[in-house]
Design a protein around this motif. Sequence first.
Motif, PDB file in Angstrom:
ATOM      1  N   TYR A 101     -14.181  16.708   0.786  1.00 18.90           N
ATOM      2  CA  TYR A 101     -13.505  16.324  -0.700  1.00 18.90           C
ATOM      3  C   TYR A 101     -12.765  17.257  -1.383  1.00 18.90           C
ATOM      4  O   TYR A 101     -12.033  16.988  -2.232  1.00 18.90           O
ATOM      5  CB  TYR A 101     -14.488  15.206  -1.548  1.00 18.90           C
ATOM      6  CG  TYR A 101     -14.781  13.820  -0.638  1.00 18.90           C
ATOM      7  CD1 TYR A 101     -13.592  13.081  -0.875  1.00 18.90           C
ATOM      8  CD2 TYR A 101     -15.906  13.594  -0.002  1.00 18.90           C
ATOM      9  CE1 TYR A 101     -13.920  12.035   0.059  1.00 18.90           C
ATOM     10  CE2 TYR A 101     -15.953  12.323   0.573  1.00 18.90           C
ATOM     11  CZ  TYR A 101     -15.050  11.524   0.577  1.00 18.90           C
ATOM     12  OH  TYR A 101     -15.253  10.296   1.186  1.00 18.90           O
ATOM     13  N   ILE A 102     -13.347  18.521  -1.648  1.00 21.70           N
ATOM     14  CA  ILE A 102     -12.813  19.569  -2.355  1.00 21.70           C
ATOM     15  C   ILE A 102     -11.513  19.917  -1.790  1.00 21.70           C
ATOM     16  O   ILE A 102     -10.467  20.206  -2.415  1.00 21.70           O
ATOM     17  CB  ILE A 102     -13.803  20.897  -2.104  1.00 21.70           C
ATOM     18  CG1 ILE A 102     -15.077  20.722  -3.152  1.00 21.70           C
ATOM     19  CG2 ILE A 102     -13.016  22.032  -2.678  1.00 21.70           C
ATOM     20  CD1 ILE A 102     -15.826  21.621  -2.876  1.00 21.70           C
ATOM     21  N   TRP A 103     -11.332  20.030  -0.375  1.00 14.78           N
ATOM     22  CA  TRP A 103     -10.086  20.300   0.163  1.00 14.78           C
ATOM     23  C   TRP A 103      -9.195  19.187   0.179  1.00 14.78           C
ATOM     24  O   TRP A 103      -8.027  19.425  -0.414  1.00 14.78           O
ATOM     25  CB  TRP A 103     -10.285  20.482   1.891  1.00 14.78           C
ATOM     26  CG  TRP A 103      -9.089  20.652   2.581  1.00 14.78           C
ATOM     27  CD1 TRP A 103      -8.883  19.998   3.839  1.00 14.78           C
ATOM     28  CD2 TRP A 103      -8.126  21.475   2.198  1.00 14.78           C
ATOM     29  NE1 TRP A 103      -7.512  20.670   4.183  1.00 14.78           N
ATOM     30  CE2 TRP A 103      -7.141  21.421   3.380  1.00 14.78           C
ATOM     31  CE3 TRP A 103      -7.852  23.005   1.483  1.00 14.78           C
ATOM     32  CZ2 TRP A 103      -5.875  22.539   3.373  1.00 14.78           C
ATOM     33  CZ3 TRP A 103      -6.668  23.417   1.255  1.00 14.78           C
ATOM     34  CH2 TRP A 103      -5.922  23.229   2.105  1.00 14.78           C
ATOM     35  N   ILE A 104      -9.582  17.812   0.171  1.00 12.72           N
ATOM     36  CA  ILE A 104      -8.664  16.858  -0.036  1.00 12.72           C
ATOM     37  C   ILE A 104      -7.996  16.851  -1.791  1.00 12.72           C
ATOM     38  O   ILE A 104      -6.914  16.722  -1.681  1.00 12.72           O
ATOM     39  CB  ILE A 104      -9.319  15.544   0.090  1.00 12.72           C
ATOM     40  CG1 ILE A 104      -9.646  15.067   1.482  1.00 12.72           C
ATOM     41  CG2 ILE A 104      -8.668  14.192  -0.585  1.00 12.72           C
ATOM     42  CD1 ILE A 104     -10.431  13.924   1.777  1.00 12.72           C
ATOM     43  N   ASP A 105      -9.010  17.015  -2.544  1.00 13.05           N
ATOM     44  CA  ASP A 105      -8.651  17.272  -4.042  1.00 13.05           C
ATOM     45  C   ASP A 105      -7.846  18.332  -3.963  1.00 13.05           C
ATOM     46  O   ASP A 105      -6.537  18.283  -4.946  1.00 13.05           O
ATOM     47  CB  ASP A 105      -9.782  17.294  -4.799  1.00 13.05           C
ATOM     48  CG  ASP A 105     -10.677  16.368  -5.043  1.00 13.05           C
ATOM     49  OD1 ASP A 105     -10.050  15.007  -4.720  1.00 13.05           O
ATOM     50  OD2 ASP A 105     -11.867  16.020  -5.598  1.00 13.05           O
ATOM     51  N   ALA A 111      -2.509  22.527  -2.705  1.00 11.19           N
ATOM     52  CA  ALA A 111      -2.984  23.606  -1.840  1.00 11.19           C
ATOM     53  C   ALA A 111      -2.353  23.511  -0.384  1.00 11.19           C
ATOM     54  O   ALA A 111      -1.834  22.358  -0.141  1.00 11.19           O
ATOM     55  CB  ALA A 111      -4.705  23.252  -1.802  1.00 11.19           C
ATOM     56  N   THR A 112      -2.263  24.432   0.153  1.00 13.09           N
ATOM     57  CA  THR A 112      -1.306  24.412   1.128  1.00 13.09           C
ATOM     58  C   THR A 112      -2.147  24.930   2.529  1.00 13.09           C
ATOM     59  O   THR A 112      -1.983  24.236   3.728  1.00 13.09           O
ATOM     60  CB  THR A 112      -0.165  25.490   1.305  1.00 13.09           C
ATOM     61  OG1 THR A 112      -0.534  26.755   0.869  1.00 13.09           O
ATOM     62  CG2 THR A 112       0.815  24.692   0.350  1.00 13.09           C
ATOM     63  N   VAL A 113      -3.058  26.011   2.325  1.00 13.42           N
ATOM     64  CA  VAL A 113      -3.828  26.456   3.273  1.00 13.42           C
ATOM     65  C   VAL A 113      -5.131  26.920   2.772  1.00 13.42           C
ATOM     66  O   VAL A 113      -5.259  27.265   1.561  1.00 13.42           O
ATOM     67  CB  VAL A 113      -3.373  27.577   4.236  1.00 13.42           C
ATOM     68  CG1 VAL A 113      -2.202  27.090   5.282  1.00 13.42           C
ATOM     69  CG2 VAL A 113      -2.892  28.816   3.358  1.00 13.42           C
ATOM     70  N   VAL A 151     -11.492  30.570   0.289  1.00 14.40           N
ATOM     71  CA  VAL A 151     -10.115  31.041  -0.262  1.00 14.40           C
ATOM     72  C   VAL A 151      -9.118  30.001  -0.162  1.00 14.40           C
ATOM     73  O   VAL A 151      -8.958  29.398   1.066  1.00 14.40           O
ATOM     74  CB  VAL A 151      -9.640  32.290   0.244  1.00 14.40           C
ATOM     75  CG1 VAL A 151      -8.203  32.577  -0.400  1.00 14.40           C
ATOM     76  CG2 VAL A 151     -10.657  33.236   0.014  1.00 14.40           C
ATOM     77  N   ILE A 152      -8.663  29.263  -1.165  1.00 20.57           N
ATOM     78  CA  ILE A 152      -7.576  28.274  -1.010  1.00 20.57           C
ATOM     79  C   ILE A 152      -6.144  29.020  -1.646  1.00 20.57           C
ATOM     80  O   ILE A 152      -6.243  29.277  -2.735  1.00 20.57           O
ATOM     81  CB  ILE A 152      -7.944  26.959  -1.845  1.00 20.57           C
ATOM     82  CG1 ILE A 152      -9.254  26.532  -1.426  1.00 20.57           C
ATOM     83  CG2 ILE A 152      -6.793  25.901  -1.779  1.00 20.57           C
ATOM     84  CD1 ILE A 152      -9.827  25.350  -2.262  1.00 20.57           C
ATOM     85  N   LYS A 153      -5.220  28.770  -0.835  1.00 28.48           N
ATOM     86  CA  LYS A 153      -3.773  29.060  -1.438  1.00 28.48           C
ATOM     87  C   LYS A 153      -2.990  27.815  -1.676  1.00 28.48           C
ATOM     88  O   LYS A 153      -3.245  26.665  -1.031  1.00 28.48           O
ATOM     89  CB  LYS A 153      -2.978  29.508  -0.255  1.00 28.48           C
ATOM     90  CG  LYS A 153      -1.652  30.005  -0.705  1.00 28.48           C
ATOM     91  CD  LYS A 153      -0.914  31.157   0.323  1.00 28.48           C
ATOM     92  CE  LYS A 153       0.365  31.535  -0.220  1.00 28.48           C
ATOM     93  NZ  LYS A 153       1.191  32.508   0.712  1.00 28.48           N
ATOM     94  N   LEU A 158       1.143  28.295 -10.817  1.00 26.40           N
ATOM     95  CA  LEU A 158       0.574  27.127 -11.821  1.00 26.40           C
ATOM     96  C   LEU A 158      -0.289  26.108 -11.092  1.00 26.40           C
ATOM     97  O   LEU A 158      -1.142  25.842 -11.916  1.00 26.40           O
ATOM     98  CB  LEU A 158       1.991  26.371 -12.171  1.00 26.40           C
ATOM     99  CG  LEU A 158       1.678  25.207 -13.257  1.00 26.40           C
ATOM    100  CD1 LEU A 158       1.289  26.022 -14.723  1.00 26.40           C
ATOM    101  CD2 LEU A 158       2.942  24.629 -13.951  1.00 26.40           C
ATOM    102  N   SER A 159      -0.146  25.955 -10.151  1.00 22.95           N
ATOM    103  CA  SER A 159      -1.021  24.921  -9.203  1.00 22.95           C
ATOM    104  C   SER A 159      -2.209  25.500  -9.333  1.00 22.95           C
ATOM    105  O   SER A 159      -3.221  24.743  -9.197  1.00 22.95           O
ATOM    106  CB  SER A 159      -0.294  24.550  -7.902  1.00 22.95           C
ATOM    107  OG  SER A 159       0.765  23.779  -7.898  1.00 22.95           O
ATOM    108  N   ALA A 160      -2.326  26.719  -8.911  1.00 24.01           N
ATOM    109  CA  ALA A 160      -3.605  27.444  -8.634  1.00 24.01           C
ATOM    110  C   ALA A 160      -4.454  27.397  -9.779  1.00 24.01           C
ATOM    111  O   ALA A 160      -5.565  27.261  -9.991  1.00 24.01           O
ATOM    112  CB  ALA A 160      -3.376  28.790  -8.162  1.00 24.01           C
TER     113      ALA A 160
END
Length: 238
Positions: A101-105, A111-113, A151-153, A158-160
């Motif tokens: 769910y963290i990744w889905i959000d 997020a891209t990768v 690590v999330i890119k 701004l999105s980060a």
Amino acid sequence: MDRKPVGCRTSSLTSPNSESLNFRFTAGLFAAALVASCGSQAGASTPPSAPNVSTAGSASIAVQPADVPSTIRQCSQSGNIDSYLNAIKATDPDTYSRYRYIWIDAQAAGATVAQFVIYSDSDAHCKALTTADGPQHAQFTVTYPFLENFVIKFKDVLSASRAFNGAVFGIPPTAYRNLEGGVVGTATGLGPNAESASCCGAFTAIWQNNAFDALIWIVNLDAATSARIVSNVNSRIH
């Protein structure tokens, strides 16, 4: 299912188990407004130039074998977020659900990768870190060293930044302010969007730099080594 910040306790808490590690992160929501400054030229307001987005990927940013002592190695469950989730789906369904769910959000936020890596000193301990009865689900002193790094890119800076201020890892900004060893903002050395905590043999840091949001959790490595690992990760973000 949720993990509390690795700060062990608040500064005002006294407990007979104060030297135990508190391994569950606290989930929560945090709403923050991103304030953009504008310059003025010839009486007209113009938006600032957008920062350059790093061309690096999350895999090259995450903790590398050369960053850690020779006594620990990367666990086989490490990899991009999809492969990590597949590796723990059957053995640790609670953590699987949380990080899914963290990744889905995060994807909804741009997020891209993403990369999730784990290091420890033996295959048995690597397995323990990816099972439902592992140390991350208990509150006790763990004797062996390990680290986890997520690590999330994102598609842009701004999105980060917005994701960080929206509790991208389920941990609100300033959550560590009242924890023993807790530091928030630039005092972490990781920039204004950052927080860290160090106590009881554990260190954790969450920060945003360029188009990346990163979480790192280090247990039973000395303070200097922990600081160097985090610095190495952050230095690869340009």
